[in-house]
Design an enzyme around this catalytic site. Structure first.
Site, PDB file in Angstrom:
ATOM      1  N   ASP A 227     -31.787 -38.731 -81.450  1.00  0.00           N
ATOM      2  CA  ASP A 227     -32.227 -38.041 -80.405  1.00  0.00           C
ATOM      3  C   ASP A 227     -31.256 -36.950 -80.146  1.00  0.00           C
ATOM      4  O   ASP A 227     -29.954 -36.819 -80.524  1.00  0.00           O
ATOM      5  CB  ASP A 227     -32.451 -38.901 -79.029  1.00  0.00           C
ATOM      6  CG  ASP A 227     -33.372 -38.225 -77.931  1.00  0.00           C
ATOM      7  OD1 ASP A 227     -33.731 -36.899 -78.309  1.00  0.00           O
ATOM      8  OD2 ASP A 227     -33.709 -38.792 -77.150  1.00  0.00           O
TER       9      ASP A 227
HETATM   10  C1  BGC Z   1     -35.754 -35.999 -75.817  1.00  0.00           C
HETATM   11  C2  BGC Z   1     -36.804 -36.422 -76.874  1.00  0.00           C
HETATM   12  C3  BGC Z   1     -36.921 -34.997 -77.419  1.00  0.00           C
HETATM   13  C4  BGC Z   1     -35.945 -34.117 -77.964  1.00  0.00           C
HETATM   14  C5  BGC Z   1     -36.175 -32.759 -78.243  1.00  0.00           C
HETATM   15  C6  BGC Z   1     -34.545 -35.104 -75.955  1.00  0.00           C
HETATM   16  O1  BGC Z   1     -33.922 -34.669 -75.023  1.00  0.00           O
HETATM   17  O2  BGC Z   1     -35.246 -37.324 -75.260  1.00  0.00           O
HETATM   18  O3  BGC Z   1     -37.699 -37.166 -76.488  1.00  0.00           O
HETATM   19  O4  BGC Z   1     -37.846 -35.248 -78.579  1.00  0.00           O
HETATM   20  O5  BGC Z   1     -35.205 -34.121 -76.409  1.00  0.00           O
HETATM   21  O6  BGC Z   1     -36.792 -32.121 -77.354  1.00  0.00           O
END
Ligand code: BGC
Length: 702
Positions: A227
């Protein structure tokens, strides 16, 4: 392009496993990989309710806002979810995206988790099944889907550092299960790890999770990405099984280089990660050349969003056949939500759609006669408080809808409106989003004082004249309803229904379509009755302001597994949802055939309207070897549209293997020998048919 890891320098290899940081190529995309030696960069974008890219300079909004996943799960209809997935995939492809960062399949453990709307259910089977359909849809358009966030990221508070403490049994039976289902059923091309720690170790730095479970046990062959900014040690991430560090950037790159120089980075692991990334890029290059659409039909996708929202809306209450309304009826609509209609939640689960049809707009166009004096008061009030551009922005872009008082219509006018209208409609809205959890306070889980006063006044004035009151719930997750539902005659839950919101509400209220959604999450009677609130020794505070750990002390008893096992009454149980028509269940036939249970029964529409029914199959296991929940969902089937008098024979097959429980000491899945009760129900607490079967030997699975 023919490059293999062996031809690349150490720097080039590291560059391939670390994203660029801030992406540059596509406005609004979430990430990008580095282009080296003619290897093109690949583009990654959110998200679960629709493609999240920015409109271009001409303000052309390129994507559709579909219902949030909590509503997709409420359809219990794998086909419509697959259609939504395909449409999102096509939009991603058309906009130059290669990898979609969705679906989200964390568990609705905590009723106030800020991202529950992005996830499907409190139940692992419903969650995994819906996610599989979504992934199959996305990938059928040539786009790689990324189920996220592996694993146990079931609340947002302190999400970057929190340590989730959970038993291996609960982890495997509840939290890992949806990921296992989606990997085995739908072969997603990527998986995203979560931010949190799992039993003391960041999930992105956890070889047990990534190598043993994901790769060895489940045979996952796609790429594993972090993530965005997860964990605290990129060297450990690559060594533990991560293929791609996102969003990446020079700091991560330099740390890996330093790790390699110090001999801490496992270079064989790095080569393997690089080979995987190159293989993926080769696949993407081929797809770009062969599959990228040159035009897109956003009107067709709007129809899919509309259909999915119709299927996912849930009728919670309908006393005295208040609904459906009749065309030409006069309605007074109360609540700012008729204008501030929420299509989706905030954060990466939000996207920019061309428009949102507000509840006011939908009802006004529908053949109902709207009391403009009441609606005008709310519209003026919203405009006065928030300015002219706010509503336009809310319908397209991401803007936080600060809560306003709902009690703004003078008492005499409510009373006049009850004289001159047939029905009073009250809209209640609740937003939530990434990086924060919802609150217990009035105006979130509980009603605000102004909302309660409004409901009391409207209820009193309309009912006094023998007229009915309907509530529309445009909400991101469960709220407390039990204490005020007696003031209302009918309640329609529309979650966060996407851009077609108002149209969906109108067509359901008028009975042009019969509601057929069912709850994927329990609505508790009161906060104090939830398993999360009932474990103060493990979980002090609700949610605690600054916790470093969250202990899942309710273990496997999540959602209905808790309420059913410990005899706690919910407000609305898992699987619950009414219809305008009635269904009769009959002729249950259950038999064990080899390693499967075959279940057959008939559903007949014995009511006055055409409609669809969601039949659910729960199984109560012996619970001799280890304690088990009272019952667990093991299958479901939504009927076709049945006309009054029409019936459908339903067949559902369950693998015996899926009755297994995980034995943490023996480290195996075991199907207990003994009697199992098969229950067929219209909800988890409305069981219509049941029969027992005997499993005559113990079965083991690794
Ligand atoms: C979120 C993800 C997301 C990623 C990209 C993160 O902060 O937890 O779910 O895909 O950002 O935007």
């Amino acid at each position: 392009m023919k490059v293999s890891a062996s031809e690349l320098s150490l720097e080039e290899k590291i560059a391939l496993v670390v994203g660029v940081g801030m992406p540059k190529n596509i406005p609004g995309a979430a990430g990008e990989t580095r282009s080296i030696r003619g290897i093109p960069s690949i583009e990654l974008s959110d998200g679960p309710s629709g493609l999240r890219v920015e409109p271009d300079g001409l303000r052309i909004y390129p994507s559709t806002a579909f219902p949030a996943p909590i509503m997709l799960a409420s359809t219990w209809d794998p086909e419509i979810v697959e259609e939504v997935g395909r449409a999102i995939g096509i939009e991603a492809s058309y906009n130059g995206i290669d990898i979609l960062l969705a679906p989200g399949l964390n568990i609705h453990r905590h009723p106030l988790c800020g991202r529950n709307f992005e996830y499907f259910s409190e139940d692992p089977l419903l969650n995994g099944s819906m996610a599989s359909s979504y992934v199959m849809g996305v990938q059928s358009a040539g786009i790689i889907a990324t189920p996220k966030h592996l694993v146990a990221n079931d609340q947002e508070v302190n999400r970057y550092i929190i340590d989730t403490v959970v038993s291996e049994r609960a982890l495997r039976e509840i939290y890992l299960k949806p990921f296992e289902i989606v990997i085995k059923k739908a072969s997603p091309g990527a998986i995203m790890t979560s931010y949190n720690k799992l039993n003391g170790k960041y999930t992105s730095q956890n070889p047990w999770l990534l190598e043993k479970i994901l790769r060895e046990e489940w045979g996952f062959r796609g790429i594993i990405m972090t993530d965005w900014g997860a964990g605290d040690n990129p060297v450990e991430q690559i060594n533990s099984g991560v293929d791609l560090i996102m969003p990446g950037g020079d700091t991560y790159y330099n740390k890996l280089l330093e790790g390699a120089r110090k001999g801490e980075l496992d270079l064989r692991a790095l080569d393997q990660r690089v080979e995987r990334i190159i293989e993926l890029i080769n696949k993407i290059i081929k797809i770009r050349a062969e599959r990228r659409p040159t035009s897109i039909d956003l009107n067709k996708h709007a129809e899919i969003a509309y259909k999915a929202a119709l299927e996912g809306a849930i009728l919670l209450k309908n006393d005295l056949e208040t609904l459906p309304l009749k065309e030409g009826m006069k309605i007074a609509i109360f609540g700012t939500g008729q204008f501030e209609t929420l299509k989706s939640g905030m954060g990466s689960g939000h996207n920019h759609s061309r428009y949102t049809i507000s509840i006011y707009e939908g009802l006004k166009r529908s053949g109902l006669i709207v009391d403009e004096e009441i609606s005008n008061i709310y519209e003026k009030y919203v405009l006065e408080k928030k300015g002219k551009e706010y509503l336009e922005k809310l319908y397209k872009d991401e803007v936080y809808p600060e809560r306003l008082s709902q009690n703004v219509v003078p008492e005499e006018l409510i009373s006049k409106s009850a004289d001159r209208n047939d029905v009073g409609i009250i809209v209640i809205t609740r937003i939530s989003g990434e990086d924060w959890d919802r609150k217990l306070a009035g105006g979130d889980y509980y009603l605000a004082h102004d909302e309660r006063i409004l409901i009391e006044k409207v209820s009193r004035e309309f009912r006094r004249r023998g007229k009915r009151v309907v509530a529309i719930l445009n909400i991101a997750g469960p709220i407390e309803i039990y204490s005020w539902r007696d003031l209302i005659d009918a309640i329609l839950l529309i979650w966060l229904p996407g851009q077609e919101a108002g149209r969906v509400v109108a067509d359901l209220l008028l009975g042009r379509v019969t509601p057929s959604g069912k709850l994927p999450i329990t609505f508790p009677r009161d906060w104090s009755t939830t398993p999360v609130a009932r474990a103060p020794e493990c979980y002090p505070g609700i949610p605690p302001e600054n916790p470093s750990r969250v202990v899942y002390c309710e273990d496997i008893y999540v959602g209905y597994r808790y309420y059913d096992t410990f005899g706690v009454e919910p407000a609305y149980e898992f699987g619950y949802g009414l219809s305008y028509t009635k269904f009769r269940y009959r002729d249950l036939d259950v038999r064990i055939m080899g390693d499967r249970i075959e279940i057959g029964f008939t559903i007949e529409n014995v009511g006055k309207y055409s409609g669809r029914e969601v039949a659910q199959i729960y199984i109560k296991g012996p619970g001799i070897l280890l304690p088990r929940p009272e019952q667990e969902l093991k299958g479901f089937k939504k009927t076709k549209l049945l006309k009054p008098g029409e019936s459908e024979e339903i067949y559902v097959t369950i693998d015996l293997k899926d009755l297994a429980i995980y034995h943490p000491d023996k480290k195996v899945w075991i199907v207990e020998k003994g009697w199992y009760e098969v229950r067929v129900g219209a909800s988890s607490r409305d069981i219509r048919l049941r029969e027992k079967i005997y499993v005559d030997r113990e079965l083991y699975y690794i």
